[in-house]
Structures are given as structure tokens and as C-alpha cells.
Design a protein around this motif. Structure first.
Motif, PDB file in Angstrom:
ATOM      1  N   THR A 190      -2.499  19.996 -20.943  1.00 23.88           N
ATOM      2  CA  THR A 190      -1.243  20.740 -20.857  1.00 23.88           C
ATOM      3  C   THR A 190      -0.279  20.015 -19.937  1.00 23.88           C
ATOM      4  N   PHE A 191       0.948  19.748 -20.427  1.00 22.61           N
ATOM      5  CA  PHE A 191       1.888  19.029 -19.555  1.00 22.61           C
ATOM      6  C   PHE A 191       3.095  19.856 -19.133  1.00 22.61           C
ATOM      7  N   THR A 192       3.329  21.005 -19.781  1.00 24.77           N
ATOM      8  CA  THR A 192       4.293  21.960 -19.193  1.00 24.77           C
ATOM      9  C   THR A 192       3.738  23.365 -19.314  1.00 24.77           C
ATOM     10  N   ARG A 193       4.032  24.191 -18.301  1.00 23.02           N
ATOM     11  CA  ARG A 193       3.604  25.589 -18.315  1.00 23.02           C
ATOM     12  C   ARG A 193       4.471  26.367 -19.309  1.00 23.02           C
ATOM     13  N   ALA A 194       4.107  27.629 -19.504  1.00 30.22           N
ATOM     14  CA  ALA A 194       4.871  28.495 -20.401  1.00 30.22           C
ATOM     15  C   ALA A 194       6.324  28.589 -19.937  1.00 30.22           C
ATOM     16  N   ASP A 195       6.531  28.555 -18.616  1.00 33.44           N
ATOM     17  CA  ASP A 195       7.907  28.674 -18.118  1.00 33.44           C
ATOM     18  C   ASP A 195       8.643  27.332 -18.076  1.00 33.44           C
ATOM     19  N   THR A 225      10.637  12.826 -14.538  1.00 31.72           N
ATOM     20  CA  THR A 225       9.589  13.673 -15.093  1.00 31.72           C
ATOM     21  C   THR A 225      10.091  14.362 -16.367  1.00 31.72           C
ATOM     22  N   LYS A 226      11.358  14.784 -16.330  1.00 36.09           N
ATOM     23  CA  LYS A 226      11.966  15.429 -17.499  1.00 36.09           C
ATOM     24  C   LYS A 226      11.952  14.496 -18.705  1.00 36.09           C
ATOM     25  N   ASN A 227      12.243  13.207 -18.458  1.00 36.19           N
ATOM     26  CA  ASN A 227      12.188  12.214 -19.531  1.00 36.19           C
ATOM     27  C   ASN A 227      10.806  12.103 -20.142  1.00 36.19           C
ATOM     28  N   THR A 243       0.855  -1.190   0.000  1.00 34.78           N
ATOM     29  CA  THR A 243       0.000   0.000   0.000  1.00 34.78           C
ATOM     30  C   THR A 243       0.885   1.231   0.000  1.00 34.78           C
ATOM     31  N   GLU A 244       0.415   2.267  -0.649  1.00 33.41           N
ATOM     32  CA  GLU A 244       1.277   3.418  -0.879  1.00 33.41           C
ATOM     33  C   GLU A 244       0.515   4.729  -0.800  1.00 33.41           C
ATOM     34  N   TYR A 245       1.138   5.682  -0.135  1.00 34.10           N
ATOM     35  CA  TYR A 245       0.591   7.042  -0.021  1.00 34.10           C
ATOM     36  C   TYR A 245       1.475   7.938  -0.873  1.00 34.10           C
ATOM     37  N   TYR A 246       0.867   8.637  -1.823  1.00 32.01           N
ATOM     38  CA  TYR A 246       1.606   9.546  -2.694  1.00 32.01           C
ATOM     39  C   TYR A 246       1.476  10.938  -2.093  1.00 32.01           C
ATOM     40  N   VAL A 247       2.580  11.455  -1.582  1.00 28.76           N
ATOM     41  CA  VAL A 247       2.533  12.725  -0.870  1.00 28.76           C
ATOM     42  C   VAL A 247       2.755  13.896  -1.817  1.00 28.76           C
ATOM     43  N   ASN A 248       1.752  14.745  -1.901  1.00 29.75           N
ATOM     44  CA  ASN A 248       1.863  15.902  -2.795  1.00 29.75           C
ATOM     45  C   ASN A 248       2.637  17.021  -2.090  1.00 29.75           C
ATOM     46  N   ASP A 249       3.968  16.926  -2.167  1.00 20.03           N
ATOM     47  CA  ASP A 249       4.789  17.965  -1.543  1.00 20.03           C
ATOM     48  C   ASP A 249       5.261  18.980  -2.569  1.00 20.03           C
ATOM     49  N   VAL A 250       4.559  19.030  -3.698  1.00 26.31           N
ATOM     50  CA  VAL A 250       4.908  19.971  -4.748  1.00 26.31           C
ATOM     51  C   VAL A 250       3.688  20.848  -5.010  1.00 26.31           C
ATOM     52  N   GLY A 251       3.904  22.148  -5.176  1.00 27.76           N
ATOM     53  CA  GLY A 251       2.791  22.996  -5.588  1.00 27.76           C
ATOM     54  C   GLY A 251       2.404  24.040  -4.573  1.00 27.76           C
ATOM     55  N   LYS A 252       1.442  24.836  -4.987  1.00 28.42           N
ATOM     56  CA  LYS A 252       1.058  26.021  -4.257  1.00 28.42           C
ATOM     57  C   LYS A 252       0.527  25.744  -2.850  1.00 28.42           C
ATOM     58  N   GLN A 253      -0.319  24.703  -2.723  1.00 25.19           N
ATOM     59  CA  GLN A 253      -0.973  24.465  -1.437  1.00 25.19           C
ATOM     60  C   GLN A 253       0.032  24.288  -0.305  1.00 25.19           C
ATOM     61  N   VAL A 254       1.016  23.402  -0.515  1.00 24.00           N
ATOM     62  CA  VAL A 254       1.981  23.156   0.564  1.00 24.00           C
ATOM     63  C   VAL A 254       2.912  24.343   0.786  1.00 24.00           C
ATOM     64  N   VAL A 255       3.117  25.107  -0.281  1.00 21.39           N
ATOM     65  CA  VAL A 255       3.966  26.294  -0.128  1.00 21.39           C
ATOM     66  C   VAL A 255       3.251  27.338   0.728  1.00 21.39           C
ATOM     67  N   ILE A 256       1.962  27.494   0.498  1.00 20.43           N
ATOM     68  CA  ILE A 256       1.174  28.415   1.331  1.00 20.43           C
ATOM     69  C   ILE A 256       1.244  27.970   2.792  1.00 20.43           C
ATOM     70  N   LEU A 257       1.055  26.709   3.003  1.00 24.11           N
ATOM     71  CA  LEU A 257       1.105  26.169   4.367  1.00 24.11           C
ATOM     72  C   LEU A 257       2.475  26.452   5.006  1.00 24.11           C
ATOM     73  N   THR A 306       6.621  21.643 -14.790  1.00 26.42           N
ATOM     74  CA  THR A 306       5.667  20.564 -15.048  1.00 26.42           C
ATOM     75  C   THR A 306       4.422  20.696 -14.187  1.00 26.42           C
ATOM     76  N   LEU A 307       3.393  19.929 -14.562  1.00 29.70           N
ATOM     77  CA  LEU A 307       2.137  19.945 -13.812  1.00 29.70           C
ATOM     78  C   LEU A 307       1.913  18.612 -13.127  1.00 29.70           C
ATOM     79  N   TYR A 308       0.933  18.601 -12.265  1.00 32.75           N
ATOM     80  CA  TYR A 308       0.664  17.433 -11.432  1.00 32.75           C
ATOM     81  C   TYR A 308       0.588  16.143 -12.245  1.00 32.75           C
TER      82      TYR A 308
END
Length: 574
Positions: free
Chosen positions: A310-315, A272-274, A158-172, A318-320
Motif C-alpha cells: 500500500t502506498f497511499t492511505r484511504a485519505d 513524493t507526490k510525483n 554518510t547520511e542519517y535519514y531522520v524520520n520526522d514524519v509519523g505517529k511516533q514523533v508526534v507522540i513525543l 503517503t506511507l513511509y
RNA sequence: GGACGGGUGGCCUAGCCUGGAUAUGGCGGCAGCCUCCUAAGCUGCAAGCCGAGGGUUCGAAUCCCUCCCCGUUCGCCA
């Protein structure tokens, strides 16, 4: 090994085919079904062959019945209302079922190890606040499925995928590190997840009203995306603290995950880059004027006005779902079956993921198991708005309610023992009530339903288990016997039939993820056992005492295994 | 508006994939059952146009079509 029911079905098939031949209807199409009415163990409806044979269904059934000489496991073949009904010899049913239960013990219901690795990803909530009952279906469905698959014979992780990337955790993270504790509302309990969510709420409020805060958070996010190790480790540390709180909650409801996988890993290790590189080279790839990259999925069954994924932003970041692709490719290397337990809001994302996997040349797909959110009578739950019932609060309430119940009916137990049992009962009631209903069905949370201890409930199963335990304890030493000539009461036969169906239920669960079959099955067994209990004396019987006690023992084993699958304790008294 | 999921007695729910005999079970209601293995139990009763309407079929809660209601979704969020 062929099961009892498979063997019987084979005999029925052979007998039916021989009989069809003997009435000159060889090769006629027919179906074998398990009747919903209690008329038989298996039945062949004779309606569909009526036209071809130019005979009434009733007559066909009668002719077939007359042509069959019951033998082997089959004790009778009779015609009724156009059906050909078959009954299994209850003596064989008794003997084989009880022997198998005694032999398999806590493995009964499974098939032994099959060597197939399966990865069940579940829970995976954003580490920004405590688990609320709106999402509580996820760990409970996921854990139940994992347990059923383990019993069945799969090698489960069993596995928990921890979303430690992105705006939500940065706000926190910004909130935790920059807002003085006296400026946030006091947490209603000390657990870290409850303590931290106050900072998350405060940071969100400040960000909305204060452009300066907004800029600071944006800056933090930029540094995070640019790979600033200081920021990344700060975010990770905050997420870890939150996860520690969530783990405590999960632990209370008997959910333990084998692996925690951090999303940031798939950025750091370059996978992810690959993925991005390969997607860009595909013929479905496109690029917006500002540089953002997308796949056009209109050829993949994704309809609507916007088929772009969309899989990469203008900059270039990458996305989720892009990172999720790298994650799934990793999981495919680690397991033969990959299962994702997801909220229904993830449906489109999951579909995009599958299409992108195909584009990447990957011939595998995750098996997604979706569930609808639990809402409150007044509407949707929201962590930020505070319209929420926390799982911790539900657990506390259930356990204290269970404590009151046990104190009102027992005077002989120590305080410590009562507390222990109350926890088992309260948690069991919650898990049962949540997993009981089919995942895709929307649920409205009501305290009276969530805390139901009667009828179709967790405590009903646990109570039945304690009854069996209590009888066995009072019986003392006895010689187990599965002599079917001593077990002829209709309640005994009905109970054994229920016991014999366990592995077919587990098969259905592991094949299609239909976890709600387990509580339904448990209820059926407990109910059959309680009826047997009410009408058949066990301890005071003479001639059949050993056999009846053996039946009680076997029932206890099955109930125990069902409770284990459901992640519920199997108390010996309550 | 498109896509996906749900709609079953007053309330909750199984069955739907794989069409078949009187539609599963619970809560609540009513009536019974502890001198006997824990009454968190057991027995019985009342309560249903299976969202609506068409179609396919010998037969539809189940398959097909249309419509209605509820949820989710249609971000260069996660």
C-alpha cells in the motif's frame, strides 16, 4: 597497478599452462587456490583433471612440478598429496610489500581515488529515544564500511535519514509540550535524548489509558498530515533536540555523519507526490474501495498471502516506504553506489522498495546491508518497556573498566593522560566487539563479552600498536631499509605476508560489505607481530637493526590504518 | 502457515558466495614464560558426529532435497 599477489597469480597461471601443455594436457581445467594449510602461497589441486588425463592426481602434480622451472617471483613449484604447490620468493615479497607501505603510508590498503561517489545511509534510528545496544550495530557497521570505502578510494558521504514524519514523533512532541516535567520519571542522565525519552514513555502510557489524550494526539497528527506549519516545525524542533543527544553518543564512539536528511523534505518538495502519481499510472497499481492505493507485487518475487504494497492511505496521505522511494531517487542522483545499513526488520520494506523502483522505471537499486538485532539474555530490548541497555551506559562502563586496567599497570602517567587513554581503549573495545561478528548473526548482549579486553579484542590491536610505537620511540633515529637479505626469520616472513594482504581484505569489504573481515585481519596482523616480537630481538640486534625497525614501522602503519578503518584510536602508549 | 537469515569444542566465533590437504581464532580450563624492546603479551596441552538425515561428487562445514531449533517478517506503523 597490479598488486603483488595478482602478479604472482599471473605467473603461476602462466607456468601451470605451459606445464600442462608440455605434458600433453593443454586446455585442461584447473583452479588456483590460496591453501588454508600453510603449505604454500598458491596451489593447484590436480584431482579434477585426473579423470580426463587418466592419471592419478599425485602423478599429475609430480609431472607438472617437474615441468616447471621456477623463475621470477616463483621460488618453488612442488608436488604434495596431489597438489601442485607454489611458493613466492620471500625476498620479493619483503621488498615490494615494505616499499609500498613506506610509500603509501596512511593510504596503504587502498588504490587511490577512483572518483566513484558512494552514499552510505546508516543509523537513522527513530528520534524517540537514546540509542540502545540492540541497534548499536547500525552506526558501527555503517561507519566502518564508510571508513573502509574512503581508504579504498571512494568518494564517501554518510547520511542519517531522520524520520520526522509519523505517529511516533508526534507522540513525543505532544508529551514534551504537554506533560509537566514533575509528572515524568527522572532521567538517569542529563543528555537531551535521555531527558526526552521520559516524556515519550509517559505520553505512550497516557495515550493508552486516557481517550482524551488519544484524541489530542490524533488531532495533532491530523494537523501534521494536513501540512500545518506550526505543528510541523514543533515536531521538527523536538526531533532536532533528540538528534542532538544522539549525536553526542555517536561522537563518543567516533561516528560522525556528513548529512542529516529530514524525511519531511520529500513531502514538502513535492517529490513524493510525483512518485505517487507515477505509481498510480503503472499497470501493477490497484485501488481499494475506500480509496487506498497499492501495488500488487506478486510478479516481483514477493510471495505469501499478501503481495500488496500500500502506498497511499484511504485519505490520500503517503506511507513511509512511499517517501523512501522519493528519498532513494534523490540519493541515486547524488551517488553512483547507494548503500543502506538496515535492521533485519526492514527486509520486506526494502524488497518492496526495490520492486517499486523497478515499476517507476528506475534501473538502479540500493545495496542493502542487513544486521540482526542484539538481544539481552532475558529477551528482546524495548525502549518503551525499559528492558534496555543504553549505548551511553555501555560506553561509560567500558571506559571506567579501561581506566581501572590502566591504573593498575601504570604509575607514571598523569590523571589526564590515563583518562584520555581509557576512553580510547573502552570505545575501541566496544566497536571491535560489535563489528567482529558477521552482521546477519544474531547476538546476545553479555557484559563480559562486550567488555572483553583480551585475546581477540580491540585493546589487543591497540596494545600491539603501542608496542610498535614504543620500540620506534626507543630506537631514535635510524635509516629505513627494506633489504630482504636481512629479513629472513620465519616470523618476519609470516608478518610481511600478513601485511601484504591488507588491500585484498579492504577490497572484499568494499565489494560485499563484509566489514567483519577487518577486525579478523587486524587480529591476524597483531598476532603475527606479537609472535615476531617475542622471538626476534630488534633494538639489541646489530646487523639487521635497521631492517627490523623498518618492519616494525611498517607494521605500525598497517595497524594504524586498520584501527582507523575500525574507528578506533591508535594510542602510542597504554 | 509463507518468505528471509542464523545453527561450527563448555561458551563465543571464522571459513560457506567461488567444494579440495591436519576446520579459524578467542573466552574459560590445565601447564609453562618477565635480570631482555610495555605479560592488555608469548609457548604448550585437553576439548569437535561443522543442527539431523538423505543426495550430487574422486572429494562436502561449503552445492541440492527433506526435516528440527532460534531470530525477523507477513500493518492503510515507521
Amino acid at each position: 597497478m597490479m598488486s603483488l599477489h595478482d602478479d604472482f597469480e599471473k605467473e603461476v597461471r602462466n607456468a601451470t599452462e605451459t606445464a600442462l601443455e608440455s605434458i600433453g594436457a593443454a586446455g585442461a581445467e584447473y583452479r588456483i587456490e590460496r591453501p588454508s594449510a600453510g603449505n604454500a602461497d598458491l596451489a593447484v589441486p590436480c584431482f579434477q583433471m585426473s579423470k580426463a588425463l587418466k592419471k592419478a592426481p599425485k602423478d599429475i602434480a609430480e609431472e607438472l612440478a617437474a615441468a616447471i622451472e621456477p623463475a621470477g617471483m616463483m621460488i618453488s613449484a612442488e608436488a604434495l598429496n596431489g597438489y601442485l604447490n607454489f611458493t613466492m620468493d620471500p625476498r620479493i615479497l619483503m621488498r615490494r610489500t615494505l616499499d609500498e607501505i613506506l610509500e603509501s603510508g596512511d593510504r596503504y590498503g587502498g588504490h587511490g581515488s577512483n572518483g566513484i561517489r558512494v552514499n552510505v545511509e546508516h543509523t537513522s534510528t527513530n528520534p524517540t529515544g537514546p540509542i540502545h545496544v540492540g541497534r548499536a550495530r547500525n552506526p558501527i557497521i555503517g561507519d566502518t564500511l564508510a571508513r573502509a570505502m574512503r581508504l579504498s578510494g571512494y568518494d564517501v558521504t554518510t547520511e542519517y535519514y531522520v524520520n520526522d514524519v509519523g505517529k511516533q514523533v508526534v507522540i513525543l512532541t505532544w508529551g514534551v509540550n504537554n506533560i509537566p516535567p514533575e509528572d515524568v520519571e527522572e532521567a538517569d542522565r542529563e543528555k537531551t535524548d535521555h531527558a526526552l525519552v521520559a516524556f515519550y514513555r509517559a505520553a505512550n502510557r497516557m495515550m493508552e489509558s486516557d481517550p482524551e489524550v488519544q484524541e489530542k494526539i490524533a488531532d495533532l497528527l491530523r494537523r501534521f498530515e494536513a501540512g500545518d506549519n506550526g505543528v510541523i516545525s514543533e515536531v521538527r524542533e523536538t526531533a532536532q533536540r533528540m538528534i542532538n543527544g544522539l549525536k553526542e553518543t555517536l561522537d563518543k564512539i567516533n561516528v560522525e555523519l556528513d548529512v542529516y536528511t529530514w524525511e519531511s523534505k520529500y513531502i514538502a518538495d513535492g517529490t513524493t507526490k510525483n512518485v505517487v502519481k507515477q505509481l498510480r499510472e503503472s499497470k501493477y497499481a490497484g485501488r481499494e474501495d475506500d480509496g487506498a492505493c497499492y501495488l500488487d507485487l506478486k510478479d516481483f518475487g514477493i510471495k505469501g498471502k499478501n503481495t500488496k504494497f500500500t502506498f497511499t492511505r484511504a485519505d490520500g496521505t503517503t506511507l513511509y516506504t512511499t517517501r523512501d522511494l522519493a528519498y532513494h531517487l534523490d540519493k541515486f542522483r547524488r551517488a553512483e553506489r547507494v548503500i543502506d545499513v538496515l535492521g533485519e526488520d526492514q527486509k520486506l520494506g526494502s524488497q518492496q522498495l526495490c520492486s517499486a523502483l523497478e515499476i517507476l522505471g528506475c534501473d538502479r537499486k540500493p545495496e542493502a546491508l542487513f544486521y540482526s538485532f542484539v538481544s539481552l539474555p532475558e529477551g528482546k530490548m524495548s525502549t518503551r518497556k525499559g528492558i534496555v541497555v543504553y549505548l551511553d551506559d555501555l560506553i561509560d562502563e567500558a571506559v571506567s573498566r579501561a581506566y581501572e586496567e590502566i591504573r593498575s599497570r601504570r604509575t607514571d602517567l598523569s590523571e589526564e593522560r590515563m583518562t584520555e587513554i581509557a576512553s580510547t581503549i573502552g570505545v575501541g573495545a566496544i566497536r571491535y566487539n560489535i563489528v567482529r561478528v558477521q552482521p546477519e548473526k544474531q547476538m546476545v548482549f553479555k557484559w563480559e563479552d562486550a567488555l572483553n579486553f583480551d585475546g581477540n579484542s580491540g585493546p589487543f590491536l591497540q596494545y600491539s600498536h603501542t608496542r610498535a610505537c614504543s620500540m620506534l620511540k626507543k630506537a631514535g633515529e635510524f635509516k629505513p631499509s627494506t633489504d630482504p637479505s636481512k629479513l629472513t626469520d620465519e616470523y618476519e616472513v609470516a608478518l610481511v605476508k600478513a601485511l601484504s594482504r591488507f588491500s585484498s581484505v579492504i577490497d572484499e569489504v568494499t565489494e560485499y560489505g563484509r566489514v567483519h573481515m577487518i577486525p579478523a585481519y587486524g587480529h591476524e596482523v597483531a598476532s603475527a607481530f606479537n609472535q615476531f616480537y617475542a622471538s626476534v630481538p630488534v633494538l639489541s640486534s646489530d646487523d639487521e637493526r635497521n631492517e627490523r625497525l623498518t618492519l616494525v614501522m611498517c607494521t605500525r602503519i598497517v595497524l594504524h590504518n586498520v584501527l582507523t578503518c575500525l574507528g578506533m584510536g591508535a594510542p602510542e602508549e597504554m
